[in-house]
Write a protein that holds these residues in place. Structure first.
Motif, short mmCIF file in Angstrom:
data_model
loop_
_atom_site.label_atom_id
_atom_site.label_comp_id
_atom_site.label_asym_id
_atom_site.label_seq_id
_atom_site.Cartn_x
_atom_site.Cartn_y
_atom_site.Cartn_z
N TYR A 180 0.86 -1.18 0.00
CA TYR A 180 0.00 0.00 0.00
C TYR A 180 0.89 1.23 0.00
O TYR A 180 1.90 1.28 0.70
CB TYR A 180 -0.91 0.04 1.22
N ALA A 181 0.50 2.23 -0.78
CA ALA A 181 1.23 3.50 -0.79
C ALA A 181 0.24 4.65 -0.86
O ALA A 181 -0.72 4.59 -1.65
CB ALA A 181 2.21 3.57 -1.95
N TYR A 182 0.48 5.65 -0.04
CA TYR A 182 -0.23 6.92 -0.17
C TYR A 182 0.74 7.92 -0.80
O TYR A 182 1.84 8.14 -0.28
CB TYR A 182 -0.70 7.43 1.19
N ASP A 223 -3.43 13.03 -4.21
CA ASP A 223 -4.08 12.49 -3.01
C ASP A 223 -4.51 11.08 -3.39
O ASP A 223 -5.69 10.76 -3.47
CB ASP A 223 -5.28 13.37 -2.63
N SER A 224 -3.50 10.23 -3.65
CA SER A 224 -3.73 8.95 -4.32
C SER A 224 -3.40 7.76 -3.41
O SER A 224 -2.50 7.84 -2.57
CB SER A 224 -2.87 8.85 -5.59
N HIS A 225 -4.10 6.65 -3.66
CA HIS A 225 -3.92 5.42 -2.90
C HIS A 225 -3.62 4.28 -3.87
O HIS A 225 -4.36 4.06 -4.84
CB HIS A 225 -5.19 5.10 -2.10
N LEU A 275 -6.27 7.21 -8.23
CA LEU A 275 -5.38 8.33 -8.54
C LEU A 275 -6.17 9.64 -8.57
O LEU A 275 -7.03 9.84 -9.44
CB LEU A 275 -4.71 8.11 -9.90
N ASP A 276 -5.88 10.49 -7.61
CA ASP A 276 -6.43 11.85 -7.58
C ASP A 276 -5.27 12.78 -7.87
O ASP A 276 -4.46 13.08 -6.98
CB ASP A 276 -7.06 12.13 -6.22
N CYS A 317 -8.16 8.98 -12.02
CA CYS A 317 -8.90 7.80 -12.45
C CYS A 317 -8.80 6.73 -11.38
O CYS A 317 -7.89 6.72 -10.55
CB CYS A 317 -8.37 7.26 -13.78
N ALA A 318 -9.76 5.81 -11.40
CA ALA A 318 -9.78 4.66 -10.50
C ALA A 318 -9.70 3.40 -11.34
O ALA A 318 -10.54 3.18 -12.22
CB ALA A 318 -11.04 4.66 -9.65
#
Length: 435
Positions: free
Chosen positions: A198-200, A224-226, A247-248, A259-260
């Motif tokens: 996991y990466a923020y 502001d992505s996960h 992805l924000d 996009c998600a």
């Protein structure tokens, strides 16, 4: 040219001075302090005078120098590109101390003639083809990490993040300035053969660098992505991967790269005979607009690749679809794009009508350990029946000892229907030192 060489030397002389100063400080810190009675200080002082300095004296330096000439002829532009660039990168990684490590890495990209190519719009050369290697000096990586056995790892700071084959999350290692991420990442392996990443990500440091003059679309991303990635090595011949990339992304061009993406991939290899091995990859994903994107779409992604390997020959074929919906193509804003859809880099952004890429490749390793690879691509739209043309790619490389590599590479794109009705020739010659 003389001014550029002087600037280059001054930049790295300053960095070398910092390294020497750090080394001198470490040497001084290793002297054992004495108390007033002349005896050595206690355990706490020993940590600061022996244990902590040992993490630096036991650390490792890394260096990379890559000189490249890239020629581009595009018949829809009046001038050619002649990009001579030198990338220099120095880094230092500490030895582990109670599972803690740190890394600092800096790099410089120097252009021998910055007016001889279009540096992604940064140098006001719109009549020449783009070679996305602007001049820049920056911190490439700067992170702290903690690892507990093989079960848990944490990393915070500017770092390299790569998942799978770089198709969605990569470091764009082909370009002179690597893409890195300002992020906090976690790797957890609760049982053997199962790994959760996991990466923020709060910033994306893109290959163009944060240099003046870049067009809005080429600026770094605020984020502001996960990133969530789960890999299960279920069998020696099969690895199953599931991922969610939320992805924000924002830069001066707006939010439309947000996009998600939700996907699954199955990869592996298996021997067919004592000398023949089969390798495969099958992948499917779905993508939608996300957060502040002004788009409204839901597009698919499919990929299938099969190859057989019998030394010294490797041959295979594949098919990739990046779908389209409601006038928007499937997006891959953080991918190592040069590795996909042709080395001519015509399709770095998916067309609004989507893209179908049918390709085949053949590689033979010549005497002297010289691999030569040929790739053919046939491109078509996903929506409609547009013919986007074809591409021929050729690469040869040779390693010399442990540290040197020579590379020569060629790409020819022959476009057909608008907006890709043009031809591109690209030639690369490169020498790289890695330590």
């Amino acid at each position: 040219m003389k001014r550029r060489a002087t600037a280059f030397l001054r930049t790295w002389a300053g960095l070398a001075g910092l390294v020497m100063a750090a080394g001198a400080a470490g040497a001084i810190a290793q002297e054992t302090p004495k108390t007033a009675s002349g005896t050595a200080a206690g355990p706490a002082a020993g940590f600061f005078t022996q244990t902590l300095p040992g993490a630096f004296t036991g650390g490792t330096f890394s260096a990379n120098v890559r000189a490249r000439y890239e020629f581009v002829h595009q018949n829809s532009l009046p001038l050619d590109a002649h990009a001579g660039t030198i990338r220099t990168r120095f880094g230092f990684t500490t030895a582990p101390l109670y599972g803690v490590q740190g890394m600092l890495e800096a790099e410089n990209i120097l252009a021998l003639d910055e007016d001889a190519y279009n540096a992604a719009g940064a140098n006001q050369q719109p009549g020449r083809p783009v070679v996305a290697d602007p001049e820049t000096t920056e911190i490439n990586q700067a992170w702290l990490a903690w690892t507990w056995t093989n079960v848990l790892g944490l990393k915070v700071g500017r770092q390299r993040i790569v998942f799978d084959n770089h198709r969605f999350i990569g470091d764009v290692g082909w370009r002179q300035n690597m893409q890195t991420y300002d992020a906090a990442s976690v790797r957890w392996s609760p049982v053997p053969r199962l790994t959760l990443d996991y990466a923020y990500v709060w910033d994306v440091r893109r290959v163009f660098g944060n240099v003046s003059g870049l067009p809005p679309a080429n600026r770094d991303f605020e984020s502001d992505s996960h990133l969530i990635h789960l890999a299960w090595n279920a069998h020696a011949a099969a690895q199953l991967v599931g991922y969610v990339y939320l992805l924000d992304l924002q830069n001066p061009a707006g939010f439309n790269q947000s996009c998600a993406t939700y996907g699954l991939a199955l990869t592996g290899s298996a021997p067919l005979t004592d000398q023949l091995k089969l390798e495969y990859r099958a992948e499917a994903a779905r993508q939608t607009d996300y957060r502040r994107s002004a788009l409204d779409y839901e597009a698919p992604y499919y990929a299938l690749e099969l190859s057989v390997h019998r030394s010294p020959v490797l041959a295979g074929a594949g098919w990739e679809l990046l779908g389209s919906d409601n006038g928007a193509g499937f997006r891959t804003p953080l991918a190592t794009l040069h590795a996909f859809n042709g080395w001519a880099d015509v399709f770095l952004a998916t067309p609004n009508a989507g893209l179908r890429d049918l390709y085949g490749f053949f590689q033979v390793t010549l005497p002297g350990q010289i691999p030569v690879r040929f790739v053919y691509h046939k491109f078509d739209s996903d929506a409609g029946d547009a013919d986007f043309g074809q591409e021929f790619d050729l690469l040869a490389s040779r390693r010399f000892g442990k540290h040197w590599t020579l590379l020569a590479k060629y790409a020819y794109y022959d476009g057909q229907d608008a907006p890709y009705a043009f031809q591109v020739h690209k030639v690369w010659a490169q020498v790289e030192f890695n330590f």
